[in-house]
Write an enzyme that holds these catalytic residues in place. Structure first.
Site, PDB file in Angstrom:
ATOM      1  N   LYS A  22     108.401  55.952  77.936  1.00 45.07           N
ATOM      2  CA  LYS A  22     107.670  55.230  76.878  1.00 45.07           C
ATOM      3  C   LYS A  22     106.327  55.886  76.604  1.00 45.07           C
ATOM      4  O   LYS A  22     105.958  56.127  75.456  1.00 45.07           O
ATOM      5  CB  LYS A  22     107.448  53.767  77.317  1.00 45.07           C
ATOM      6  CG  LYS A  22     106.406  53.041  76.481  1.00 45.07           C
ATOM      7  CD  LYS A  22     106.200  51.608  76.913  1.00 45.07           C
ATOM      8  CE  LYS A  22     105.185  51.387  78.005  1.00 45.07           C
ATOM      9  NZ  LYS A  22     103.768  51.467  77.615  1.00 45.07           N
ATOM     10  N   ASN A  23     105.582  56.179  77.684  1.00 48.34           N
ATOM     11  CA  ASN A  23     104.210  56.648  77.485  1.00 48.34           C
ATOM     12  C   ASN A  23     104.118  58.114  77.072  1.00 48.34           C
ATOM     13  O   ASN A  23     103.027  58.628  76.836  1.00 48.34           O
ATOM     14  CB  ASN A  23     103.360  56.374  78.735  1.00 48.34           C
ATOM     15  CG  ASN A  23     103.095  54.885  78.884  1.00 48.34           C
ATOM     16  OD1 ASN A  23     103.323  54.108  77.942  1.00 48.34           O
ATOM     17  ND2 ASN A  23     102.618  54.473  80.052  1.00 48.34           N
ATOM     18  N   ARG A  92      98.670  48.197  71.809  1.00 52.60           N
ATOM     19  CA  ARG A  92      97.395  48.920  71.805  1.00 52.60           C
ATOM     20  C   ARG A  92      97.574  50.405  71.523  1.00 52.60           C
ATOM     21  O   ARG A  92      96.701  51.044  70.937  1.00 52.60           O
ATOM     22  CB  ARG A  92      96.720  48.805  73.165  1.00 52.60           C
ATOM     23  CG  ARG A  92      96.501  47.436  73.674  1.00 52.60           C
ATOM     24  CD  ARG A  92      95.883  47.528  75.038  1.00 52.60           C
ATOM     25  NE  ARG A  92      94.689  48.361  75.011  1.00 52.60           N
ATOM     26  CZ  ARG A  92      93.530  47.962  74.572  1.00 52.60           C
ATOM     27  NH1 ARG A  92      93.348  46.744  74.150  1.00 52.60           N
ATOM     28  NH2 ARG A  92      92.500  48.788  74.551  1.00 52.60           N
ATOM     29  N   CYS A 116      93.355  43.022  76.614  1.00 55.77           N
ATOM     30  CA  CYS A 116      94.752  42.645  76.848  1.00 55.77           C
ATOM     31  C   CYS A 116      94.871  42.047  78.241  1.00 55.77           C
ATOM     32  O   CYS A 116      93.888  41.949  78.970  1.00 55.77           O
ATOM     33  CB  CYS A 116      95.685  43.827  76.625  1.00 55.77           C
ATOM     34  SG  CYS A 116      95.893  44.912  78.005  1.00 55.77           S
ATOM     35  N   ARG A 121      89.974  47.173  78.260  1.00 54.94           N
ATOM     36  CA  ARG A 121      90.561  48.371  77.658  1.00 54.94           C
ATOM     37  C   ARG A 121      89.899  48.805  76.345  1.00 54.94           C
ATOM     38  O   ARG A 121      90.537  48.839  75.292  1.00 54.94           O
ATOM     39  CB  ARG A 121      92.071  48.190  77.477  1.00 54.94           C
ATOM     40  CG  ARG A 121      92.758  47.851  78.786  1.00 54.94           C
ATOM     41  CD  ARG A 121      94.242  47.772  78.660  1.00 54.94           C
ATOM     42  NE  ARG A 121      94.860  49.070  78.507  1.00 54.94           N
ATOM     43  CZ  ARG A 121      96.165  49.243  78.294  1.00 54.94           C
ATOM     44  NH1 ARG A 121      96.955  48.186  78.224  1.00 54.94           N
ATOM     45  NH2 ARG A 121      96.677  50.440  78.175  1.00 54.94           N
ATOM     46  N   ASP A 313     100.613  51.799  87.042  1.00 54.93           N
ATOM     47  CA  ASP A 313     101.816  51.214  86.428  1.00 54.93           C
ATOM     48  C   ASP A 313     102.917  50.919  87.453  1.00 54.93           C
ATOM     49  O   ASP A 313     103.963  50.380  87.090  1.00 54.93           O
ATOM     50  CB  ASP A 313     102.360  52.142  85.333  1.00 54.93           C
ATOM     51  CG  ASP A 313     101.455  52.174  84.111  1.00 54.93           C
ATOM     52  OD1 ASP A 313     100.584  51.306  84.007  1.00 54.93           O
ATOM     53  OD2 ASP A 313     101.637  53.079  83.272  1.00 54.93           O
ATOM     54  N   ILE A 335      92.029  51.140  88.465  1.00 52.57           N
ATOM     55  CA  ILE A 335      92.077  51.565  87.061  1.00 52.57           C
ATOM     56  C   ILE A 335      91.773  50.399  86.110  1.00 52.57           C
ATOM     57  O   ILE A 335      90.970  50.531  85.191  1.00 52.57           O
ATOM     58  CB  ILE A 335      93.462  52.174  86.696  1.00 52.57           C
ATOM     59  CG1 ILE A 335      93.863  53.265  87.695  1.00 52.57           C
ATOM     60  CG2 ILE A 335      93.466  52.715  85.265  1.00 52.57           C
ATOM     61  CD1 ILE A 335      93.044  54.521  87.670  1.00 52.57           C
ATOM     62  N   ARG A 407     109.382  45.783  76.267  1.00 50.94           N
ATOM     63  CA  ARG A 407     108.461  46.781  75.695  1.00 50.94           C
ATOM     64  C   ARG A 407     108.650  48.139  76.345  1.00 50.94           C
ATOM     65  O   ARG A 407     108.380  49.164  75.733  1.00 50.94           O
ATOM     66  CB  ARG A 407     107.008  46.346  75.924  1.00 50.94           C
ATOM     67  CG  ARG A 407     106.626  45.107  75.204  1.00 50.94           C
ATOM     68  CD  ARG A 407     105.176  44.825  75.366  1.00 50.94           C
ATOM     69  NE  ARG A 407     104.398  45.956  74.873  1.00 50.94           N
ATOM     70  CZ  ARG A 407     103.098  45.978  74.765  1.00 50.94           C
ATOM     71  NH1 ARG A 407     102.403  44.922  75.098  1.00 50.94           N
ATOM     72  NH2 ARG A 407     102.467  47.032  74.301  1.00 50.94           N
TER      73      ARG A 407
HETATM   74  N1  EPU Z   1      88.646  53.283  79.419  1.00 45.96           N
HETATM   75  C1  EPU Z   1      87.421  53.022  78.881  1.00 45.96           C
HETATM   76  N2  EPU Z   1      87.167  53.485  77.636  1.00 45.96           N
HETATM   77  C2  EPU Z   1      88.085  54.171  76.911  1.00 45.96           C
HETATM   78  C3  EPU Z   1      89.335  54.436  77.467  1.00 45.96           C
HETATM   79  C4  EPU Z   1      89.600  53.976  78.745  1.00 45.96           C
HETATM   80  O1  EPU Z   1      86.565  52.408  79.507  1.00 45.96           O
HETATM   81  O2  EPU Z   1      87.779  54.563  75.772  1.00 45.96           O
HETATM   82  C5  EPU Z   1      88.955  52.835  80.800  1.00 45.96           C
HETATM   83  C6  EPU Z   1      90.055  51.773  80.821  1.00 45.96           C
HETATM   84  O3  EPU Z   1      89.567  50.492  80.562  1.00 45.96           O
HETATM   85  C7  EPU Z   1      90.605  51.950  82.213  1.00 45.96           C
HETATM   86  C8  EPU Z   1      90.496  53.460  82.436  1.00 45.96           C
HETATM   87  O4  EPU Z   1      89.505  53.913  81.506  1.00 45.96           O
HETATM   88  O5  EPU Z   1      89.764  51.301  83.126  1.00 45.96           O
HETATM   89  C9  EPU Z   1      91.762  54.256  82.252  1.00 45.96           C
HETATM   90  O6  EPU Z   1      92.472  53.801  81.131  1.00 45.96           O
HETATM   91  P1  EPU Z   1      93.336  54.766  80.221  1.00 45.96           P
HETATM   92  O7  EPU Z   1      92.582  55.021  78.967  1.00 45.96           O
HETATM   93  O8  EPU Z   1      93.774  55.949  80.996  1.00 45.96           O
HETATM   94  O9  EPU Z   1      94.581  53.853  79.854  1.00 45.96           O
HETATM   95  P2  EPU Z   1      95.386  53.919  78.514  1.00 45.96           P
HETATM   96  O10 EPU Z   1      95.383  55.305  77.994  1.00 45.96           O
HETATM   97  O11 EPU Z   1      94.941  52.822  77.607  1.00 45.96           O
HETATM   98  C10 EPU Z   1      97.695  54.538  79.564  1.00 45.96           C
HETATM   99  C11 EPU Z   1      99.062  53.948  79.612  1.00 45.96           C
HETATM  100  C12 EPU Z   1      99.037  52.692  80.466  1.00 45.96           C
HETATM  101  C13 EPU Z   1      98.567  53.094  81.869  1.00 45.96           C
HETATM  102  C14 EPU Z   1      97.210  53.780  81.798  1.00 45.96           C
HETATM  103  C15 EPU Z   1      96.724  54.305  83.137  1.00 45.96           C
HETATM  104  C16 EPU Z   1     100.006  54.618  77.503  1.00 45.96           C
HETATM  105  C17 EPU Z   1     100.501  54.246  76.168  1.00 45.96           C
HETATM  106  N3  EPU Z   1      99.493  53.646  78.259  1.00 45.96           N
HETATM  107  O12 EPU Z   1      96.849  53.547  79.005  1.00 45.96           O
HETATM  108  O13 EPU Z   1     100.373  52.222  80.521  1.00 45.96           O
HETATM  109  O14 EPU Z   1      98.465  51.955  82.677  1.00 45.96           O
HETATM  110  O15 EPU Z   1      97.278  54.899  80.880  1.00 45.96           O
HETATM  111  O16 EPU Z   1      97.629  55.182  83.671  1.00 45.96           O
HETATM  112  O17 EPU Z   1     100.098  55.779  77.891  1.00 45.96           O
HETATM  113  C18 EPU Z   1     102.059  50.615  80.840  1.00 45.96           C
HETATM  114  O18 EPU Z   1     102.894  51.489  80.506  1.00 45.96           O
HETATM  115  O19 EPU Z   1     102.408  49.519  81.342  1.00 45.96           O
HETATM  116  C19 EPU Z   1     100.641  50.879  80.642  1.00 45.96           C
HETATM  117  C20 EPU Z   1      99.718  49.911  80.636  1.00 45.96           C
END
Ligand code: EPU
Length: 428
Positions: A22-23, A92, A116, A121, A313, A335, A407
């Site tokens: 998915k990701n 998101r 969320c 996030r 995850d 995280i 999802r």
């Molecule tokens: N963060 C910020 N600011 C930002 C971006 C991130 O503060 O602009 C913080 C987040 O709040 C978090 C940390 O940085 O504390 C890392 O978050 P990250 O941005 O890496 O998460 P994401 O890109 O929103 C993806 C996956 C998630 C997975 C996380 C961590 C996708 C579509 N989603 O989310 O997947 O948990 O990386 O590995 O790739 C899931 O599949 O269930 C899922 C939630």
């Protein structure tokens, strides 16, 4: 609304094939916006989230068609650069269209995702990154508008405070046409980013540093349509590995990349689970709890970290397993600030878990001592942890709000039933 009903206590035996990630599918689908033409993506899982992304591409003017797991997307005539609230609020990862849209047309308007279930996030790192490439950001009526000043993006150096996964992907996609050189420091290194880099390179992008925390992009004038394959889902793979450990049995998990799960494999082995690593498969074996062949799972601590650390995850699923082990495990979530929503539900099944800030202490009650209950899924991975607990518990577990599970897990009920689990979907 449908619910899942599981009669626990059945071990799992057989073979199960993993779907595309998915990701990885989400950013690769978004990346088709970068270049006009007919793109072909294979191994695209048919999930609620991938359908939402395809719906979003459609709103932006793309046309797509699915044949089995292959999706073709025609992105020659984009008609708008706006991702509406109605879609972004349901997923998101819709923000992943920001980078490609600004790269292609110099402008994007995307509804700002709210918080969320698992945390606030924010997307400030994405927006800061775009600004380093010469964009101006404005927030208007809940929408974030990003505009390239002076006609186009300019290369720049971006340091990410945290290695954000979708942030790295978004900035990477934004930078492919940026004039000169862009450097992303402290970039995330998840395999899904490598999958995206391979696709962008096949389209003609110039990117160095794949699988490292420093990516260098030299802007190119144009890209052409892509042909790419989505990598196998490492989180789905890990979920099935944990499910076998919890339920007992012996399962060959095929069509996966074992090298993408270094942390989980090590932890499961320390728990006492036998794992045989093949080229594209795992064989996971954990004797069932039948009195003669007793498998005593040992408690093992984990701390979630960016890749190659233990994936957040998989935290909820691993916690479900630790409720069955002997001893106590400390699970530290670093995280996301609110990713323990499954705890209260696992407690309804008899688990002994104490939360203290970002840590949870799980005192294993032993296999066969969880009891089935009515529980509620709160997010995608929490739902998977409840399924795992339900497989190991005695009696019947009913999980409601299973749309969360849909999802991110393709055919989970069918796949588990194929391994011998007594699991079915019923209409509420
Ligand atoms: N963060 C910020 N600011 C930002 C971006 C991130 O503060 O602009 C913080 C987040 O709040 C978090 C940390 O940085 O504390 C890392 O978050 P990250 O941005 O890496 O998460 P994401 O890109 O929103 C993806 C996956 C998630 C997975 C996380 C961590 C996708 C579509 N989603 O989310 O997947 O948990 O990386 O590995 O790739 C899931 O599949 O269930 C899922 C939630």
């Amino acid at each position: 609304m449908d619910k899942i009903v599981i009669h626990g206590g059945q071990p799992l035996y057989g073979k199960v094939s993993m779907s595309g990630a998915k990701n990885a599918a989400l950013p690769l689908l978004a990346a088709t916006l970068l270049a006009p033409g007919l793109h072909t993506l294979s191994n695209v899982p048919d999930l609620r989230d991938t359908r939402t992304m395809l719906r979003l591409l459609e709103i932006l003017g793309a046309h797509w068609q699915r044949t089995g797991s292959t999706v073709t997307i025609e992105t020659s005539n984009l008609t708008t650069a706006e991702a509406p609230y109605e879609l972004v609020k349901t997923m998101r990862a819709s923000v992943l269209v920001l980078g490609p849209l600004i790269a292609r047309s110099g402008f994007a308007r995307v509804s700002l995702p709210g918080g969320c279930a698992i945390g606030a996030r924010p997307i400030n790192y994405h927006l800061n990154g775009f600004e380093q490439l010469g964009t101006v950001t404005e927030l208007k009526q809940g929408y974030v508008e990003v505009r390239a000043e002076n006609g186009g993006l300019e290369g720049g150096t971006i340091y990410l405070d945290k290695p954000t996964v979708t942030g790295t992907e978004n900035i990477l996609m934004a930078s492919v046409y940026a004039k000169g050189k862009t450097v992303i420091k402290n970039a995330a290194r998840e395999p899904e980013i490598g999958n995206l880099i391979d696709m962008l390179e096949s389209m003609g992008a110039n990117i160095q540093g794949k699988d490292t925390d420093c990516l260098t992009i030299h802007g190119v004038e144009s890209l052409h349509a892509a042909t790419a394959t989505i990598i196998p889902d490492r989180i789905e793979t890990g979920t099935y590995m944990i499910a076998v450990a919890a339920a007992g049995g012996e399962v060959e998990i095929t069509d996966c990349i074992p090298g993408h799960l270094p942390a989980l494999t090590g932890k499961l082995e320390r728990c006492g689970v036998d794992i045989e690593v093949g080229n594209n498969s795992f064989k996971v074996c954990c004797p069932e709890n039948n009195g003669q062949n007793h498998c005593r799972l040992r408690s093992v601590d984990v701390t979630t970290l960016p890749y190659p650390g233990f994936a957040t995850d998989l935290q909820a699923q691993f916690m479900a397993l630790m409720t069955l082990a002997t001893g106590a495990a400390v699970i530290h979530e670093t995280i996301f600030e609110n990713r323990f929503m499954h705890v209260a539900e696992l407690e309804r099944m008899g688990a002994d878990i104490k939360i203290d800030g970002g840590s949870a202490v799980v005192r294993g009650v032993g296999r066969g001592f969880l009891s089935g209950a009515q529980v509620m899924a709160t997010d995608l991975r929490a739902s998977a942890s409840l399924v795992i607990a339900g497989l190991a518990a005695s009696g019947m577990t009913e999980i409601s709000r299973i749309y969360h599970l849909e999802r991110g897990y393709e055919n989970m009920i069918e796949k588990l039933a194929g391994l011998g689990a007594n699991i079915r979907r019923v209409r509420e």
